[in-house]
Design a protein around this motif. Sequence first.
Motif, PDB file in Angstrom:
ATOM      1  N   ASN A 151       0.857  -1.183   0.000  1.00 26.82           N
ATOM      2  CA  ASN A 151       0.000   0.000   0.000  1.00 26.82           C
ATOM      3  C   ASN A 151       0.895   1.235   0.000  1.00 26.82           C
ATOM      4  O   ASN A 151       1.503   1.582   1.010  1.00 26.82           O
ATOM      5  CB  ASN A 151      -0.906  -0.006   1.232  1.00 26.82           C
ATOM      6  N   THR A 152       0.981   1.879  -1.149  1.00 26.58           N
ATOM      7  CA  THR A 152       1.853   3.044  -1.279  1.00 26.58           C
ATOM      8  C   THR A 152       1.027   4.261  -1.660  1.00 26.58           C
ATOM      9  O   THR A 152       0.440   4.326  -2.735  1.00 26.58           O
ATOM     10  CB  THR A 152       2.978   2.786  -2.306  1.00 26.58           C
ATOM     11  N   PRO A 181       8.742   0.262   4.735  1.00 28.14           N
ATOM     12  CA  PRO A 181       8.092   1.406   5.394  1.00 28.14           C
ATOM     13  C   PRO A 181       8.615   2.743   4.895  1.00 28.14           C
ATOM     14  O   PRO A 181       9.819   2.920   4.671  1.00 28.14           O
ATOM     15  CB  PRO A 181       8.433   1.189   6.878  1.00 28.14           C
ATOM     16  N   ASP A 182       7.683   3.674   4.703  1.00 30.44           N
ATOM     17  CA  ASP A 182       8.047   4.998   4.208  1.00 30.44           C
ATOM     18  C   ASP A 182       7.238   6.043   4.973  1.00 30.44           C
ATOM     19  O   ASP A 182       6.018   5.932   5.088  1.00 30.44           O
ATOM     20  CB  ASP A 182       7.757   5.099   2.711  1.00 30.44           C
ATOM     21  N   ASP A 183       7.903   7.072   5.487  1.00 33.78           N
ATOM     22  CA  ASP A 183       7.236   8.082   6.305  1.00 33.78           C
ATOM     23  C   ASP A 183       6.186   8.864   5.519  1.00 33.78           C
ATOM     24  O   ASP A 183       5.188   9.319   6.078  1.00 33.78           O
ATOM     25  CB  ASP A 183       8.266   9.063   6.888  1.00 33.78           C
ATOM     26  N   TRP A 185       4.754   7.841   2.198  1.00 29.68           N
ATOM     27  CA  TRP A 185       3.813   7.036   1.418  1.00 29.68           C
ATOM     28  C   TRP A 185       3.270   5.835   2.170  1.00 29.68           C
ATOM     29  O   TRP A 185       2.441   5.094   1.644  1.00 29.68           O
ATOM     30  CB  TRP A 185       4.493   6.570   0.128  1.00 29.68           C
ATOM     31  N   GLY A 186       3.700   5.614   3.383  1.00 33.29           N
ATOM     32  CA  GLY A 186       3.267   4.423   4.116  1.00 33.29           C
ATOM     33  C   GLY A 186       4.184   3.255   3.810  1.00 33.29           C
ATOM     34  O   GLY A 186       4.823   2.676   4.690  1.00 33.29           O
ATOM     35  N   GLU A 187       4.272   2.921   2.540  1.00 29.32           N
ATOM     36  CA  GLU A 187       5.218   1.913   2.044  1.00 29.32           C
ATOM     37  C   GLU A 187       5.735   2.373   0.695  1.00 29.32           C
ATOM     38  O   GLU A 187       5.043   3.067  -0.050  1.00 29.32           O
ATOM     39  CB  GLU A 187       4.545   0.538   1.877  1.00 29.32           C
TER      40      GLU A 187
END
Length: 253
Positions: A151-152, A181-183, A185-187
């Motif tokens: 989920n990006t 994990p991305d701050d 985009w979520g992922e």
Amino acid sequence: ELLAAEAAGRPHDLSSLDSVTSSGTVLSDRVKRVLHERADVTISDALASSEGGPFAIAVTSSVADLPSRFFPAAGTQVLTASGSPVVPGSGEVGTLAFGGSIPSGYYKDGAKTSSTFRVVGGVRYSMPGDLATVEADGSIRFLGRGAGVINTGGEKVHPQEVEDVLLAYPGVTDASVVGVPDDTWGERVVAVVAAANPALTPDELRAAVRRHLAGYKVPKAVILLPALPRTPTGKLELARVRHIAAEATTTPG
């Protein structure tokens, strides 16, 4: 192994090879092409699991049969969240369900049993969580396990479709796509790729994906390795791949 043996001047004699059957892990079209080009062999590729199946089977007898297509085995459905069969050609995503001979459940695990073995429309199905859609000709296109969906930025990316593009690119021998994990985009989508061609670059592979898929499905990073971590039986060690992807894309400090 076949290509390496040929390059070393000691090719294998495949004249006695008549058929190959695989189950549990789908063979890539690249592997099938290598076999068909070197032997008069029929390859029966069955998607099955400990929880039941085979769900679908693809049979190829020559290069002319590629790309291979998986058709549902007897007792298989692709069911929507509401429990209705996915309409062929609709593009709707459903879950693979097998209603043939299936286990009674997991040993001493009632919660997992009830989530995997479900009764839909009066039929008890095995539904381990594989997502798929049904093409107009009735063949099944696999999208991977639901747990692996990335989920990006609110968009869902099925790793399988990105991996298929990468594996079809010349020089790529193996590929796995995961979410990191991305701050913001979520992922973010990250690809870990094994390549036989040392001249391949991450930008080249990202451009290849962009030519076939939407921009949000293009890996933010491509990590090139000599080989992907796999068990002695060839199963991908996904936990190690995720660790490699996370470690390689984390900015110190």
